[in-house]
Design an enzyme around this catalytic site. Structure first.
Site: not given
Length: 208
Positions: A135, A178-179, A182
Site C-alpha cells: 500500500c 483494495h482501493e 480505503h
C-alpha cells in the site's frame, strides 16, 4: 500497489488515459506541498500522500454529489499514483475524503488500463486466495491478504457520471477490492490476523 498476479481481465473500462510515455519521477513532494510541473507540455500535479497511522485512513469517505466535477481530482490522482509507482490510489490517500479511486493494473507491464471510479461498489466473487499486497500509505510493508479472485464493479464514469458495470479478474479484481477498502477506512492490515498484524507493525515501526 499490489504484489498480485500479472494476469488481467480481457475487459476494462478506460475512463482517463495518460500517455504511456508518462513515467513516474523518483522524487515526491515533501512537507504537505503539492508539486506541479510540466511533462511534454501537459500540467502534472503530484499531491502529497497520506501515511499510516494518519486517522483519515480509518475514516469512511462521503459519496461524491452527482453535480460535482471530479476531473481535476482524477487527473491529480493519476499523476500522484504514477509518480509513486503504484497501480491504485484512493482519494483519502491524498487527504480527499470522497468515494473516488483510480487504478491501472497494466501500466507496469507496458499495457496501460487506466480506470477512474466514482462512488464505486465492489463485490468479491469466486475462490478466495492469499496474495501479498502493498500500500502506498504504508510503504514497503508486505501484507498477505485473503481476497476473492474475481469481483464485480459498479461505479460512475468520472467524465460523464453515467453508471458503469464491469466484471474483473486477477490483478484488476484485487486492486479494485483494495482501493474500495480505503473508501471505507479499511487498510490491508485490517484484514489479517491480529497477531500477524502486531508482528508486521512491530517490524515496520522498528525500521530506521
Amino acid at each position: 500497489d499490489l504484489r498480485a498476479a500479472r494476469d488481467r481481465s480481457p475487459r476494462w473500462q478506460v475512463v482517463h488515459r495518460l500517455p504511456q510515455t508518462a513515467q513516474a519521477p523518483a522524487d515526491h513532494p515533501q512537507d504537505g506541498q503539492t508539486e506541479e510541473r510540466t511533462r511534454k507540455g501537459a500540467r502534472v500535479t503530484v499531491r502529497p500522500l497520506v501515511y499510516w497511522p494518519d486517522a483519515r485512513l480509518s475514516q469512511r469517505c462521503a459519496p461524491v454529489p452527482g453535480d460535482e466535477d471530479v476531473a481535476g481530482l482524477v487527473a491529480d490522482m493519476f499523476d500522484t499514483m504514477y509518480a509513486a509507482k503504484g497501480r491504485g490510489l484512493a482519494a483519502p490517500q491524498i487527504g480527499v475524503m470522497q468515494r473516488v479511486f483510480v487504478m491501472d493494473a497494466g501500466w507496469k507491464d507496458g499495457a496501460p488500463t487506466p480506470m477512474a471510479c466514482v462512488n464505486p461498489v465492489v463485490s468479491g466473487a469466486g475462490d478466495v486466495i492469499d496474495i501479498d499486497e502493498m500500500c502506498l500509505s504504508v510503504p514497503d510493508l508486505v501484507v498477505p491478504v485473503l481476497r476473492p479472485q474475481a469481483s464485480s464493479l459498479i461505479y460512475e464514469d468520472a467524465a460523464t457520471r453515467l453508471p458503469v458495470s464491469i466484471s474483473l479478474t486477477g490483478a484488476e479484481a484485487r486492486i479494485a477490492q483494495h482501493e474500495a477498502d480505503h473508501l471505507d477506512g479499511v487498510l490491508h492490515l485490517d484484514r489479517i490476523d491480529p497477531n500477524l498484524r502486531a508482528d508486521l507493525l512491530a517490524s515496520y515501526e522498528a525500521k530506521p
